[in-house]
Design a protein around this motif. Structure first.
Motif, PDB file in Angstrom:
ATOM      1  N   GLY A   1     -10.538   5.183  -1.405  1.00 27.88           N
ATOM      2  CA  GLY A   1     -10.435   4.699  -2.776  1.00 27.88           C
ATOM      3  C   GLY A   1      -9.184   5.200  -3.464  1.00 27.88           C
ATOM      4  O   GLY A   1      -8.465   4.442  -4.122  1.00 27.88           O
ATOM      5  N   ARG A   2      -8.893   6.482  -3.275  1.00 29.41           N
ATOM      6  CA  ARG A   2      -7.730   7.075  -3.946  1.00 29.41           C
ATOM      7  C   ARG A   2      -6.439   6.467  -3.417  1.00 29.41           C
ATOM      8  O   ARG A   2      -5.539   6.133  -4.187  1.00 29.41           O
ATOM      9  CB  ARG A   2      -7.753   8.591  -3.762  1.00 29.41           C
ATOM     10  N   HIS A   3      -6.355   6.309  -2.113  1.00 24.05           N
ATOM     11  CA  HIS A   3      -5.143   5.717  -1.544  1.00 24.05           C
ATOM     12  C   HIS A   3      -4.974   4.267  -2.006  1.00 24.05           C
ATOM     13  O   HIS A   3      -3.860   3.838  -2.293  1.00 24.05           O
ATOM     14  CB  HIS A   3      -5.166   5.806  -0.016  1.00 24.05           C
ATOM     15  N   ALA A   4      -6.086   3.538  -2.066  1.00 28.97           N
ATOM     16  CA  ALA A   4      -5.997   2.157  -2.556  1.00 28.97           C
ATOM     17  C   ALA A   4      -5.451   2.156  -3.974  1.00 28.97           C
ATOM     18  O   ALA A   4      -4.594   1.341  -4.331  1.00 28.97           O
ATOM     19  CB  ALA A   4      -7.370   1.487  -2.509  1.00 28.97           C
ATOM     20  N   TYR A   5      -5.904   3.101  -4.774  1.00 28.08           N
ATOM     21  CA  TYR A   5      -5.413   3.188  -6.148  1.00 28.08           C
ATOM     22  C   TYR A   5      -3.914   3.466  -6.175  1.00 28.08           C
ATOM     23  O   TYR A   5      -3.156   2.838  -6.917  1.00 28.08           O
ATOM     24  CB  TYR A   5      -6.156   4.285  -6.935  1.00 28.08           C
ATOM     25  N   VAL A   6      -3.496   4.420  -5.347  1.00 30.77           N
ATOM     26  CA  VAL A   6      -2.077   4.791  -5.308  1.00 30.77           C
ATOM     27  C   VAL A   6      -1.222   3.590  -4.881  1.00 30.77           C
ATOM     28  O   VAL A   6      -0.196   3.301  -5.484  1.00 30.77           O
ATOM     29  CB  VAL A   6      -1.848   5.980  -4.342  1.00 30.77           C
ATOM     30  N   LEU A   7      -1.669   2.869  -3.846  1.00 35.62           N
ATOM     31  CA  LEU A   7      -0.909   1.710  -3.368  1.00 35.62           C
ATOM     32  C   LEU A   7      -0.762   0.683  -4.483  1.00 35.62           C
ATOM     33  O   LEU A   7       0.300   0.114  -4.704  1.00 35.62           O
ATOM     34  CB  LEU A   7      -1.601   1.071  -2.163  1.00 35.62           C
ATOM     35  N   ASN A   8      -1.846   0.480  -5.210  1.00 32.88           N
ATOM     36  CA  ASN A   8      -1.825  -0.455  -6.327  1.00 32.88           C
ATOM     37  C   ASN A   8      -0.850   0.015  -7.401  1.00 32.88           C
ATOM     38  O   ASN A   8      -0.027  -0.743  -7.897  1.00 32.88           O
ATOM     39  CB  ASN A   8      -3.239  -0.582  -6.899  1.00 32.88           C
ATOM     40  N   MET A   9      -0.926   1.310  -7.717  1.00 34.19           N
ATOM     41  CA  MET A   9      -0.055   1.844  -8.759  1.00 34.19           C
ATOM     42  C   MET A   9       1.412   1.764  -8.371  1.00 34.19           C
ATOM     43  O   MET A   9       2.281   1.540  -9.202  1.00 34.19           O
ATOM     44  CB  MET A   9      -0.442   3.286  -9.072  1.00 34.19           C
ATOM     45  N   LEU A  10       1.689   1.975  -7.081  1.00 36.54           N
ATOM     46  CA  LEU A  10       3.069   1.929  -6.620  1.00 36.54           C
ATOM     47  C   LEU A  10       3.605   0.497  -6.545  1.00 36.54           C
ATOM     48  O   LEU A  10       4.762   0.272  -6.226  1.00 36.54           O
ATOM     49  CB  LEU A  10       3.203   2.593  -5.242  1.00 36.54           C
ATOM     50  N   GLY A  11       2.729  -0.454  -6.825  1.00 37.18           N
ATOM     51  CA  GLY A  11       3.172  -1.844  -6.855  1.00 37.18           C
ATOM     52  C   GLY A  11       3.247  -2.494  -5.488  1.00 37.18           C
ATOM     53  O   GLY A  11       3.947  -3.485  -5.300  1.00 37.18           O
ATOM     54  N   ILE A  12       2.541  -1.923  -4.509  1.00 38.69           N
ATOM     55  CA  ILE A  12       2.550  -2.498  -3.164  1.00 38.69           C
ATOM     56  C   ILE A  12       1.529  -3.626  -3.114  1.00 38.69           C
ATOM     57  O   ILE A  12       0.323  -3.403  -3.231  1.00 38.69           O
ATOM     58  CB  ILE A  12       2.235  -1.411  -2.109  1.00 38.69           C
ATOM     59  N   GLU A  13       2.014  -4.844  -2.992  1.00 37.98           N
ATOM     60  CA  GLU A  13       1.113  -5.996  -3.101  1.00 37.98           C
ATOM     61  C   GLU A  13       0.531  -6.431  -1.771  1.00 37.98           C
ATOM     62  O   GLU A  13      -0.554  -7.002  -1.721  1.00 37.98           O
ATOM     63  CB  GLU A  13       1.849  -7.153  -3.781  1.00 37.98           C
ATOM     64  N   GLN A  14       1.256  -6.192  -0.675  1.00 39.87           N
ATOM     65  CA  GLN A  14       0.751  -6.628   0.638  1.00 39.87           C
ATOM     66  C   GLN A  14       0.053  -5.467   1.330  1.00 39.87           C
ATOM     67  O   GLN A  14       0.693  -4.491   1.707  1.00 39.87           O
ATOM     68  CB  GLN A  14       1.898  -7.075   1.519  1.00 39.87           C
ATOM     69  N   VAL A  15      -1.264  -5.581   1.471  1.00 40.14           N
ATOM     70  CA  VAL A  15      -2.026  -4.512   2.117  1.00 40.14           C
ATOM     71  C   VAL A  15      -2.896  -5.109   3.226  1.00 40.14           C
ATOM     72  O   VAL A  15      -3.704  -6.010   2.965  1.00 40.14           O
ATOM     73  CB  VAL A  15      -2.922  -3.764   1.106  1.00 40.14           C
ATOM     74  N   ILE A  16      -2.713  -4.611   4.442  1.00 42.51           N
ATOM     75  CA  ILE A  16      -3.596  -5.009   5.546  1.00 42.51           C
ATOM     76  C   ILE A  16      -4.693  -3.951   5.655  1.00 42.51           C
ATOM     77  O   ILE A  16      -4.397  -2.750   5.690  1.00 42.51           O
ATOM     78  CB  ILE A  16      -2.822  -5.088   6.873  1.00 42.51           C
ATOM     79  N   ILE A  17      -5.952  -4.396   5.688  1.00 45.28           N
ATOM     80  CA  ILE A  17      -7.052  -3.462   5.888  1.00 45.28           C
ATOM     81  C   ILE A  17      -7.400  -3.453   7.372  1.00 45.28           C
ATOM     82  O   ILE A  17      -7.593  -4.515   7.981  1.00 45.28           O
ATOM     83  CB  ILE A  17      -8.315  -3.892   5.105  1.00 45.28           C
ATOM     84  N   VAL A  18      -7.464  -2.270   7.943  1.00 44.59           N
ATOM     85  CA  VAL A  18      -7.849  -2.151   9.339  1.00 44.59           C
ATOM     86  C   VAL A  18      -9.196  -1.439   9.402  1.00 44.59           C
ATOM     87  O   VAL A  18      -9.359  -0.355   8.845  1.00 44.59           O
ATOM     88  CB  VAL A  18      -6.774  -1.343  10.108  1.00 44.59           C
ATOM     89  N   ILE A  19     -10.178  -2.106  10.016  1.00 45.26           N
ATOM     90  CA  ILE A  19     -11.470  -1.449  10.227  1.00 45.26           C
ATOM     91  C   ILE A  19     -11.415  -0.875  11.650  1.00 45.26           C
ATOM     92  O   ILE A  19     -11.479  -1.625  12.630  1.00 45.26           O
ATOM     93  CB  ILE A  19     -12.657  -2.436  10.073  1.00 45.26           C
ATOM     94  N   ASN A  20     -11.277   0.431  11.724  1.00 37.25           N
ATOM     95  CA  ASN A  20     -11.022   1.114  13.002  1.00 37.25           C
ATOM     96  C   ASN A  20     -12.333   1.665  13.601  1.00 37.25           C
ATOM     97  O   ASN A  20     -13.367   1.680  12.935  1.00 37.25           O
ATOM     98  CB  ASN A  20     -10.022   2.254  12.758  1.00 37.25           C
ATOM     99  N   LYS A  21     -12.219   2.133  14.814  1.00 38.16           N
ATOM    100  CA  LYS A  21     -13.348   2.727  15.546  1.00 38.16           C
ATOM    101  C   LYS A  21     -14.475   1.723  15.773  1.00 38.16           C
ATOM    102  O   LYS A  21     -15.666   2.064  15.700  1.00 38.16           O
ATOM    103  CB  LYS A  21     -13.873   3.989  14.838  1.00 38.16           C
ATOM    104  N   MET A  22     -14.111   0.480  16.022  1.00 40.81           N
ATOM    105  CA  MET A  22     -15.127  -0.536  16.316  1.00 40.81           C
ATOM    106  C   MET A  22     -15.902  -0.164  17.577  1.00 40.81           C
ATOM    107  O   MET A  22     -17.067  -0.552  17.723  1.00 40.81           O
ATOM    108  CB  MET A  22     -14.466  -1.917  16.474  1.00 40.81           C
ATOM    109  N   ASP A  23     -15.273   0.596  18.474  1.00 38.34           N
ATOM    110  CA  ASP A  23     -15.977   1.035  19.687  1.00 38.34           C
ATOM    111  C   ASP A  23     -17.182   1.911  19.336  1.00 38.34           C
ATOM    112  O   ASP A  23     -18.240   1.828  19.968  1.00 38.34           O
ATOM    113  CB  ASP A  23     -15.013   1.783  20.629  1.00 38.34           C
TER     114      ASP A  23
END
Lengths: 402, 267
Positions: free
Chosen positions: A124-146
């Motif tokens: 959540g905090r990192h998402a907030y920071v990315l938003n605040m920094l004005g980074i508009e393109q964000v890829i979400i990776v859902i890891n550890k699917m194994d």
């Protein structure tokens, strides 16, 4: 040379697998010299571990021993379509200033979420920071699917949790991609285990857009220094500028004309966004660092404004304490006049307002500067819409004007 | 704006920031491709004349071709060149013949640099390191403080966001400024080609060997290569599987030697 370069930050909660994923990408695409792989294999063995992909990034002795990323790092990675600079950042709350240092150099982001654990505090905090920094393109990776046995339902649950979180921030992720960095599923090639995935990670990365061209925005030039009493040096932050063109200088509100554009060893009579040049004006007048030359719509100029501020230092600051406001090349003493509202950056919950800003908190503040300063909305001209608050040469907070 | 233009402009901005903040500033020139590129960028930043001293830390173990190159271009570029050595150590016979590479390097480079900084009272020095050279260097800041005993506090580095750099050296402290931190080895060569930056002939292959990185002669080995011009070097780098500094002995002795060297003040 025609290939573009993209700076992308890999963010996410601790142990969700950032460093492992970067190691996997480098390894699968053969982007690493054999000697570095040998070195990592040897160190892994010395520390009694299997090949640790994370060691490719975590180079400090302490990082390798304790299995944590302390500081941000960058690594270069090539695909046939595009070159990348990957910025790895720490996922621990206490290294947040290093996370922000890294993320502030990126124009796009990848946010990694553990399929088993789901959204956690730093997600959540990192998402907030990315938003605040004005980074508009964000890829979400859902890891550890194994770990979740490649269960599509589990993926959908976590995906919806993340989408809800982004929705609360007013953002939409570019893609949501299921992977296993450890096993190599769906990273650089399709995997039978996740045959239902819409895209591999590498294809998602290559579909990101490049940097925005600022040449078509109104011209802003910030004086960085004055050489030989008459040459203003600095960067064209946006737009373009030509010899003989009329400009206005802030904060004086004075009209003048560009007599000459100066660069070394080259004739040049026009310059565009991103270029560092020298300017000689028609009517020489006393100018200093921080002065702003502009054409087109006038930037704002005021000694008091409202802004969102992210507190990244462990030093709290109260309303009224003296600070330094630094925006591009402007530096002016300031105070926090009022804290209108404080929120917890990890979950957007409103905090009790104790008239003090503390580490990792986000505040809606009124800033009072000692004299009028020049600024703009962040979305209009980034470099005039973002600033830091400094005390004793230590950066305490970053802010954007929205 | 293409990739090289972006790199160049970011570097010029950093160089001008450094000069604005620190008047007691010097730029380190090792005579290699990276620091020569950095000097070129300095000349761009100051319209041809670098307004602060250019310092060469001379271990006395450099290649003859490097000394020739230094003399020739220092004159042509009108540099205010300082040549500094750790004379005490040299007098005591410290060198690659009598000592291991770590000790010789530490005495003749790091200690020599420390002495020179004290002697001239420099508050900041520019160094042409790059993030892609080594995992430890990838952790650096553009403006990186060093304590009174030249230590690098790598566990607690300052925040550096939106090109807002630190600017006040506390008493005894100095700054390392890294204007080409964001460049890669390939970027440097492509820029050298584009700009026509003069470069030492040791980098070009002769009899099937060339130097990819230039250090002290006794601990620097050439690589197998037939790249005898810049285009061929660029082609070679696009396909190579060996690391740039693999010809440098001091990096390999121990996994953490580089971190130790850097925390002790090595460039």
């Amino acid at each position: 040379m025609s290939k573009s370069n993209l700076n992308i930050v890999f963010a996410g909660h601790v142990d969700h697998g950032k460093s492992t994923l970067i190691g996997r990408l480098l390894y699968d695409t053969k982007s690493l010299p054999q000697s570095i792989i040998d070195d990592v294999e040897q160190v892994s063995k010395e520390l009694g571990k299997e090949m640790e992909f994370a060691y490719l990034l975590d180079s400090l002795e302490e990082e390798r021993k304790d299995n944590i990323t302390i500081d941000t790092t960058q690594i270069f990675f090539k695909t046939p379509e595009r070159d990348y600079t990957i910025i790895d950042v720490p996922g621990h709350k206490e290294f947040l200033k290093n996370m922000i240092t890294g993320a502030s150099m990126a124009e796009s982001a990848l946010l990694i979420v553990d399929a088993d654990e789901g959204v956690q505090e730093q997600t959540g905090r990192h998402a907030y920071v990315l938003n605040m920094l004005g980074i508009e393109q964000v890829i979400i990776v859902i890891n550890k699917m194994d770990v979740v046995k490649y269960d599509k339902n589990r993926f959908e649950t976590v995906k919806n949790e993340v989408l809800q979180m982004f929705n609360n921030l007013g953002m939409t992720p570019t893609r949501v991609v299921p992977i296993s960095a450890l096993k190599g599923d769906n990273v650089t090639k399709k995997s039978e285990n996740i045959e239902w995935a819409e895209t591999t990670l590498i294809n998602a990365l290559n579909s990101l857009k490049g940097k925005e061209d600022l040449t078509n925005k109104p011209m802003r030039f910030l004086v960085q220094d004055v050489y030989d009493n008459n040459t203003l040096v600095g960067r064209v932050e946006s737009g373009k500028i030509s010899e003989k063109e009329e400009i206005t200088i802030l904060p004086y509100n004075m009209k003048n004309k560009i007599d000459k554009i100066k660069v070394w060893n080259q004739e040049k009579n026009t310059a565009k966004a991103g270029e560092n040049i020298g300017i000689i004006l028609n009517n020489s007048s006393k100018m200093v660092r921080g002065d702003v030359l502009y054409t087109g719509k006038k930037p704002m100029i005021s000694d008091c404004f409202e802004t969102d501020v992210f507190w990244l230092s462990d030093k709290p600051v109260s309303v009224g304490e003296s600070l330094l406001w630094r925006c591009a090349t402007q530096e002016v003493p300031c105070t926090i006049k009022e804290i209108k509202k404080k929120i917890d950056s990890s979950n957007l919950k409103e905090l009790e307002n104790n008239n003090k800003m503390e580490e990792t908190e986000v505040g809606k503040l009124i800033i009072q500067t000692e004299k009028p300063v020049v600024f703009q909305k962040f979305h209009d001209i980034e470099s005039l819409g973002r600033f830091v608050l400094v005390k004793n040469d230590i950066t305490l907070a970053g802010g954007v004007i929205t | 704006m293409n990739h090289l233009d972006e790199l160049e402009n970011k570097s010029i901005y950093i160089i001008r920031e450094a000069y604005h903040r620190f008047k007691d500033l010097s730029v380190l020139w090792s005579i290699g491709k990276d620091s020569s590129t950095m000097l070129w960028l300095c000349m761009k930043a100051f319209f041809g004349k670098i307004p602060f001293p250019v310092m060469h830390i001379d271990t006395t173990y450099k290649f003859e071709e490097m000394y020739d190159f230094r003399e020739h271009w220092a004159k042509k570029w009108n540099l205010n060149l300082l040549i500094e050595k750790n004379q005490e150590a040299l007098d005591k016979g410290i060198g690659y013949e009598n000592n291991d590479a770590f000790t010789a390097c530490h005495e003749l480079k790091t200690i020599a640099l420390q002495k020179a900084i004290l002697k001239h009272g420099f508050k900041a020095i520019m160094v042409g390191i790059r993030r892609d050279e080594h995992g430890i260097r990838a952790k650096e800041r553009y403006f990186s403080p060093r304590s009174i005993d030249f230590k690098w506090d790598y566990k607690n580095q300052p925040a550096e966001i939106w090109e807002q750099f630190k600017k006040e050296a506390v008493k005894g402290e100095h700054f390392r400024i890294h204007p080409i931190l964001h460049w890669t080895e390939l970027d440097v060569w492509e820029y050298i080609k584009r700009e026509g930056i003069p470069i030492n002939k040791l980098y070009f292959a002769k009899n099937g060997k060339r130097y990819r990185s230039l250090g002290c002669k006794p601990i620097t080995n050439p690589i197998d290569s037939n790249a005898d011009d810049i285009d061929k070097i660029i082609e070679e780098l696009k396909t190579t599987k060996t690391a740039e500094r693999s010809g440098r002995a001091q990096d390999k002795e121990q996994a953490y030697t580089m971190q130790k060297l850097r925390s002790l003040g090595y460039m």
